[in-house]
Scaffold this motif. Structure first.
Motif: not given
Length: 290
Positions: A75-79, A39-53
């Motif tokens: 999380m990122t797609i690789g994570e 898996v080639l990792d890519r950015p989480n476009p809405i940041n990798g900190i906030h979780i919700e729901g």
């Protein structure tokens, strides 16, 4: 005759976005066939900190929620690949190629790279920012503005005759980091095609404090409140699920819908997610690469 499957997909940071399950199902197939996955990792476009729901209840799993995650997972797609492989016992031969210079607090435009649309109704990073909440409208008869140039940023319905009144109602929720612009629009396809409908544009004015899922839920409650009996929860089928209500599989259980129908205050609904999110934070920590 494949030796290795390489996965390079741009996720958008929300449990509903099906690319992560395409990846997971590919990983399952590769585990069964003894093939390696990179898996080639890519950015989480809405940041990798906030979780919700709310967390997904496994009884409501579907192609828009296959494994236990909150709606905004941070999380990122690789994570996620590492998490799925271990926690969900896929156990494929997995390698994740990490990014260089990405930091968890980054939104996509902080990377300096241009946004290339991953799917037709994800035209901009502003779409990704609101998507964890506005995707809920796919499960109702309210337009999520497919058929316009601002899908998910606009929402509307024929029973909103006075968008200014509706935007004032939304202001009463005092939601963080967001303003609502009243408007009329006409979708060129999908729900309410060629009809003038009233609604709002969801303007994110501070994305660091904006809560997309809570905002989406407030909008759902307001459209329902101001549209009864015209407001409807859509019936299945939806995303290969033929029995469960579309809203319930998006929300991860029937609990959120029942809370809205019972008129439970937003703050109380939000508090109900906290135990699941705290548990997820602990598990997630093991798989974070950055």
């Amino acid at each position: 005759e494949v030796d290795t499957m390489v996965i390079d997909l741009q996720d958008v940071g929300s449990r509903y976005y099906t690319y992560i399950y395409t990846m997971a199902l590919t990983m399952e197939a590769c585990a069964e066939l003894g093939k390696k996955v990179i898996v080639l990792d890519r950015p989480n476009p809405i940041n990798g900190i906030h979780i919700e729901g709310p967390m997904l209840d496994p009884a409501f799993k579907s192609f828009v929620g296959l494994y236990p995650l909150p709606v905004r997972h941070g999380m990122t797609i690789g994570e996620l690949a590492l998490y799925f492989n271990q926690e969900c016992r896929i156990n494929c031969d997995l390698e994740v190629v990490p990014m260089e210079n990405w930091e968890r607090e980054m939104f996509f435009d902080d990377t300096g790279f241009p946004w290339v649309i991953p799917s037709p109704n994800m035209p901009a990073t502003t779409t990704a920012a609101v998507y964890p909440g506005m995707c809920l409208f796919e499960a109702t008869n309210v337009s999520e503005a497919r058929g316009t140039t601002l899908p998910f940023e606009l929402t509307g319905a024929p029973w909103i005759k006075d968008p200014h009144q509706f935007s004032e109602r939304m202001s009463e929720f005092s939601l963080p980091g967001v303003k609502f612009r009243p408007l009329f629009f006409t979708p060129t396809f999908h729900k309410w095609k060629d009809q003038l409908i009233g609604g709002v544009q969801t303007h994110v004015i501070d994305r660091k404090i904006f809560k997309p899922f809570l905002t989406g839920l407030a909008l759902v409650a307001a459209y329902r409140e101001m549209g009864a009996p015209d407001f409807k929860w859509n019936d299945p089928p939806y995303e290969y699920e033929y029995d469960l209500l579309p809203f319930d599989i998006l929300a991860g259980s029937d609990r959120t819908r029942l809370q809205v129908e019972s008129g439970i205050p937003l703050a109380e609904i939000e508090n109900s997610w906290k135990p699941g999110l705290e548990e997820f934070k602990k598990i997630r920590q093991v798989y974070l690469l950055y």
